[in-house]
Design a protein around this motif. Sequence first.
Motif, PDB file in Angstrom:
ATOM      1  N   LEU A 201       0.824  -1.212   0.000  1.00 29.66           N
ATOM      2  CA  LEU A 201       0.000   0.000   0.000  1.00 29.66           C
ATOM      3  C   LEU A 201       0.860   1.264   0.000  1.00 29.66           C
ATOM      4  N   ASP A 202       1.917   1.281   0.809  1.00 27.28           N
ATOM      5  CA  ASP A 202       2.767   2.466   0.880  1.00 27.28           C
ATOM      6  C   ASP A 202       3.505   2.705  -0.432  1.00 27.28           C
ATOM      7  N   THR A 203       3.978   1.631  -1.052  1.00 29.33           N
ATOM      8  CA  THR A 203       4.665   1.781  -2.335  1.00 29.33           C
ATOM      9  C   THR A 203       3.704   2.261  -3.404  1.00 29.33           C
ATOM     10  N   PHE A 204       2.499   1.708  -3.416  1.00 28.90           N
ATOM     11  CA  PHE A 204       1.494   2.127  -4.408  1.00 28.90           C
ATOM     12  C   PHE A 204       1.106   3.584  -4.196  1.00 28.90           C
ATOM     13  N   LYS A 205       0.964   3.986  -2.948  1.00 28.09           N
ATOM     14  CA  LYS A 205       0.618   5.377  -2.654  1.00 28.09           C
ATOM     15  C   LYS A 205       1.694   6.324  -3.178  1.00 28.09           C
ATOM     16  N   GLY A 206       2.955   5.983  -2.956  1.00 31.89           N
ATOM     17  CA  GLY A 206       4.037   6.815  -3.456  1.00 31.89           C
ATOM     18  C   GLY A 206       4.075   6.861  -4.963  1.00 31.89           C
ATOM     19  N   LEU A 207       3.880   5.718  -5.611  1.00 30.16           N
ATOM     20  CA  LEU A 207       3.862   5.659  -7.068  1.00 30.16           C
ATOM     21  C   LEU A 207       2.746   6.530  -7.640  1.00 30.16           C
ATOM     22  N   VAL A 208       1.550   6.414  -7.083  1.00 28.43           N
ATOM     23  CA  VAL A 208       0.410   7.196  -7.558  1.00 28.43           C
ATOM     24  C   VAL A 208       0.659   8.694  -7.380  1.00 28.43           C
ATOM     25  N   HIS A 209       1.170   9.086  -6.214  1.00 23.36           N
ATOM     26  CA  HIS A 209       1.421  10.505  -5.951  1.00 23.36           C
ATOM     27  C   HIS A 209       2.412  11.082  -6.956  1.00 23.36           C
TER      28      HIS A 209
END
Length: 277
Positions: A201-209
């Motif tokens: 989730l944290d990696t996906f959040k960073g990628l999306v941002h």
Amino acid sequence: MSNPTPPDLTIKPRQPGFDLPQPWLRHWHGDNAFKSHFFDAMSLLFPDGERFFIDSVRHYRDRVTDPQQQEQIRGFIGQEAHHSREHQHYSDALRATGYDLDYLEHRLKRRLAFVRKHLPPKVHLASTVAVEHLTAIMADAILQNPDWLEGADPAMARLWRWHALEESEHKAVAFDLYQQVGTSPWLRRRAMIYSTLYFTLDTFKGLVHMLKRDGLLWNWQVWRDGLAWLWGSRGILRPLVRVYLDFYKRDFHPWQHDNLHIIEDYRRQFDLPLQAD
């Protein structure tokens, strides 16, 4: 349990002194936004995460009487401290480029603060063991497969390979300590489930941002090609599923995935120039 940690394994911190690209390259991985930000998003988790790992191991190190194991713990702490520092520089470069790292780091900082305050040290160590397995299998893939960083800026590729080398060297330090403390396989399995969820989730959040800041969030081609790179028929993450699942076996040990040969190859690359200097 087969394939225990090699008793004469040397774990030592290196200080290669990385020079990040100046000016910073937003898409340093072959001018590919998805690939670059996948690595960027993982990197921003490391400064706080590595400090947590160090503390979780330090809490139990006084129970270790074997001098070789103590030396390996010392090497683990030194390596993780350098990783935290170098990835903090990495984060500073991302922040200066305009990405909101305070927003991205907030959830991780809050979660780690909760764990430190409300959960016992054995849970801290179990979480460290779990994340060390995640990083170890990705580290091994980076070292074994040049495709992971093909086309990347040479300085960034060197930083990630250095990190991968040291993660591979110390992949069993926290695990061996956990086994010595006598905590159950059930707890480490549960820690892995939570760690996998939050890491994803944290990696996906960073990628999306970061894709959003680049104006590429809704670019279907970026997502199509990026997801194929991760999970397609030749995706980089597909081969990791089996070695990831090995962690849930009762008799698992990280050195069952014996990659000393590739570690030695990369040691020559990183250590010989330092000796010549």
